[in-house]
Design a protein around this motif. Structure first.
Motif, short mmCIF file in Angstrom:
data_model
loop_
_atom_site.label_atom_id
_atom_site.label_comp_id
_atom_site.label_asym_id
_atom_site.label_seq_id
_atom_site.Cartn_x
_atom_site.Cartn_y
_atom_site.Cartn_z
N ALA A 50 -20.54 67.24 98.22
CA ALA A 50 -19.38 66.52 98.76
C ALA A 50 -19.70 65.03 98.89
O ALA A 50 -18.88 64.17 98.55
CB ALA A 50 -18.99 67.11 100.11
N ALA A 51 -20.89 64.72 99.36
CA ALA A 51 -21.28 63.32 99.55
C ALA A 51 -21.35 62.59 98.20
O ALA A 51 -20.83 61.48 98.05
CB ALA A 51 -22.63 63.25 100.27
N PHE A 52 -21.97 63.24 97.20
CA PHE A 52 -22.14 62.57 95.91
C PHE A 52 -20.81 62.47 95.15
O PHE A 52 -20.61 61.55 94.35
CB PHE A 52 -23.22 63.27 95.08
CG PHE A 52 -24.61 63.11 95.63
CD1 PHE A 52 -25.05 61.88 96.11
CD2 PHE A 52 -25.48 64.19 95.70
CE1 PHE A 52 -26.34 61.72 96.63
CE2 PHE A 52 -26.76 64.04 96.21
CZ PHE A 52 -27.20 62.81 96.68
N GLU A 53 -19.92 63.41 95.41
CA GLU A 53 -18.60 63.31 94.79
C GLU A 53 -17.84 62.11 95.35
O GLU A 53 -17.21 61.34 94.61
CB GLU A 53 -17.82 64.61 95.06
CG GLU A 53 -16.61 64.77 94.19
CD GLU A 53 -15.80 66.00 94.62
OE1 GLU A 53 -16.40 67.05 94.91
OE2 GLU A 53 -14.57 65.88 94.66
N GLN A 54 -17.93 61.94 96.67
CA GLN A 54 -17.30 60.79 97.31
C GLN A 54 -17.92 59.48 96.77
O GLN A 54 -17.21 58.52 96.46
CB GLN A 54 -17.53 60.90 98.83
CG GLN A 54 -16.91 59.78 99.64
CD GLN A 54 -17.41 59.79 101.11
OE1 GLN A 54 -18.19 60.68 101.50
NE2 GLN A 54 -17.00 58.83 101.89
N LEU A 55 -19.25 59.48 96.64
CA LEU A 55 -19.93 58.30 96.12
C LEU A 55 -19.49 57.98 94.70
O LEU A 55 -19.27 56.81 94.35
CB LEU A 55 -21.45 58.53 96.17
CG LEU A 55 -22.32 57.41 95.61
CD1 LEU A 55 -22.17 56.13 96.42
CD2 LEU A 55 -23.79 57.85 95.57
N ALA A 56 -19.34 59.02 93.87
CA ALA A 56 -18.92 58.80 92.49
C ALA A 56 -17.53 58.17 92.43
O ALA A 56 -17.26 57.30 91.58
CB ALA A 56 -18.94 60.13 91.72
N ARG A 57 -16.65 58.58 93.33
CA ARG A 57 -15.31 57.97 93.37
C ARG A 57 -15.39 56.49 93.76
O ARG A 57 -14.73 55.65 93.17
CB ARG A 57 -14.41 58.71 94.37
CG ARG A 57 -13.78 59.98 93.82
CD ARG A 57 -12.58 60.40 94.69
NE ARG A 57 -12.94 60.58 96.09
CZ ARG A 57 -13.37 61.73 96.63
NH1 ARG A 57 -13.48 62.81 95.87
NH2 ARG A 57 -13.67 61.79 97.91
N ILE A 58 -16.21 56.20 94.76
CA ILE A 58 -16.38 54.81 95.20
C ILE A 58 -16.96 53.97 94.06
O ILE A 58 -16.54 52.84 93.80
CB ILE A 58 -17.29 54.77 96.46
CG1 ILE A 58 -16.59 55.45 97.64
CG2 ILE A 58 -17.67 53.33 96.81
CD1 ILE A 58 -17.49 55.69 98.86
N HIS A 59 -17.91 54.56 93.34
CA HIS A 59 -18.54 53.85 92.23
C HIS A 59 -17.55 53.58 91.10
O HIS A 59 -17.51 52.49 90.52
CB HIS A 59 -19.74 54.65 91.70
CG HIS A 59 -20.56 53.91 90.69
ND1 HIS A 59 -20.90 54.44 89.47
CD2 HIS A 59 -21.11 52.66 90.71
CE1 HIS A 59 -21.61 53.55 88.79
NE2 HIS A 59 -21.75 52.47 89.52
N ALA A 60 -16.71 54.58 90.80
CA ALA A 60 -15.72 54.39 89.73
C ALA A 60 -14.76 53.26 90.09
O ALA A 60 -14.39 52.44 89.23
CB ALA A 60 -14.96 55.70 89.49
N ALA A 61 -14.36 53.20 91.35
CA ALA A 61 -13.45 52.12 91.77
C ALA A 61 -14.14 50.76 91.65
O ALA A 61 -13.52 49.77 91.24
CB ALA A 61 -12.98 52.36 93.22
N LEU A 62 -15.42 50.72 91.97
CA LEU A 62 -16.14 49.44 91.89
C LEU A 62 -16.31 49.00 90.44
O LEU A 62 -16.10 47.83 90.11
CB LEU A 62 -17.52 49.57 92.56
CG LEU A 62 -18.34 48.26 92.53
CD1 LEU A 62 -17.71 47.20 93.42
CD2 LEU A 62 -19.78 48.52 92.94
N THR A 63 -16.70 49.93 89.55
CA THR A 63 -16.94 49.52 88.16
C THR A 63 -15.64 49.17 87.43
O THR A 63 -15.68 48.48 86.42
CB THR A 63 -17.71 50.59 87.36
OG1 THR A 63 -17.05 51.84 87.50
CG2 THR A 63 -19.14 50.70 87.83
N SER A 64 -14.49 49.60 87.97
CA SER A 64 -13.24 49.17 87.34
C SER A 64 -13.03 47.67 87.56
O SER A 64 -12.37 47.00 86.77
CB SER A 64 -12.05 49.99 87.85
OG SER A 64 -11.76 49.65 89.19
#
Ligand SMILES: *Cc1c(COP(=O)(O)O)cnc(C)c1O
Length: 257
Positions: free
Chosen positions: A201-215
């Motif tokens: 759950a934590a890493f899934e949340q992190l992946a979403r935050i990362h995707a928003a940042l790299t956009s």
């Protein structure tokens, strides 16, 4: 008889010696770990070349780092400034060795770390970014560094101030600030999952935050997630760099740090 390892070979020998048997021990735990990461990648349908191993050598002696260097490792993760600076003094002239600072960093240590670290993983405030910016600029001006300091922003997944990390709401402003500095290079994100949350759950949340940042900042493509206990989960959720201590080095002494 136990095979003893002579570190003092080769043109860039340091003269440091290690305990008998330690080289064989590290060689075997390193190959098991590399295989474990490759298996995690295969299970996640990913190319093992996408996931970098950062050995975390805090609390372990410079002789261990030298053994790992002889086994082909070039990057080492440290988390305590004084300890790390001592190892850099002992081993810093080994060619291509790189030091990555992964621990919480006080601003008054930023100047030192900016002199020897290739990357800092734990930037979570404007004030720390400003201190590293000033330190990296001074080191560049003095010729101590030749490249900008790579910065990963540490994201808080539970807003616990004790564990460090920037809240999602403040992340983009901090990313803009780092990206706007000539002495710093925005490289990506790092996070440590909260103790009471499932790693997935934590890493899934992190992946979403990362995707928003790299956009917004495509250059921030590094995602450092996963340690000895949870690297499979992190690899499933897009980690590009696992930071592994215990599974490689053995147990650390128990401390509050
Ligand atoms: C110590 C440390 C690690 C390594 O943890 P292990 O569980 O021993 O693999 C990874 N990341 C950070 C930030 C650390 O301080």
């Amino acid at each position: 008889m136990t095979e003893s390892f002579t570190a003092a070979t080769g043109s860039d020998a340091t003269g440091i010696t290690s305990a008998p048997g330690r080289a064989a021990e590290l060689e075997s735990s390193l190959s098991a770990l590399i295989e474990r990461i490759a298996a995690a990648c295969r299970a996640a349908g990913r190319d093992p070349g996408e996931v970098r191993l950062l050995p975390v050598t805090k609390f372990f002696p410079a002789s261990d780092i030298e053994i790992l260097y002889r086994l082909g490792r070039r990057e080492f993760g440290e988390s305590r400034e004084q300890e790390a600076a001592g190892k850099v003094a002992q081993l810093g002239r080994l060619s291509q060795i790189r030091w990555e600072f992964i621990g919480r960093l006080q601003r008054n240590k930023a100047k030192s770390v900016a002199r020897w670290a290739d990357t800092v993983y734990s930037v979570d405030s404007d004030r720390l970014a400003a201190a590293l910016d000033a330190g990296a600029r001074a080191a560049l001006d003095d010729g101590i560094r030749t490249t900008p300091l790579r910065v990963l922003l540490q994201v808080s997944l539970d807003a616990d101030p004790e564990r460090g990390g920037v809240r999602d709401a403040a992340l983009h402003a901090l990313a803009d600030r780092v990206a706007g500095s000539e002495s710093l290079q925005l490289a990506g994100l790092m996070a440590i999952p909260p103790l009471d949350v499932e790693p997935d759950a934590a890493f899934e949340q992190l992946a979403r935050i990362h995707a928003a940042l790299t956009s917004v900042h495509p250059e921030a493509n590094e995602l450092s997630a996963g340690m000895s206990g949870d690297l499979e989960s992190a690899v499933r959720h897009g980690s590009t760099c696992v930071r592994v201590g215990t599974a490689l080095m053995g147990a650390r002494p128990i401390t509050s740090a």
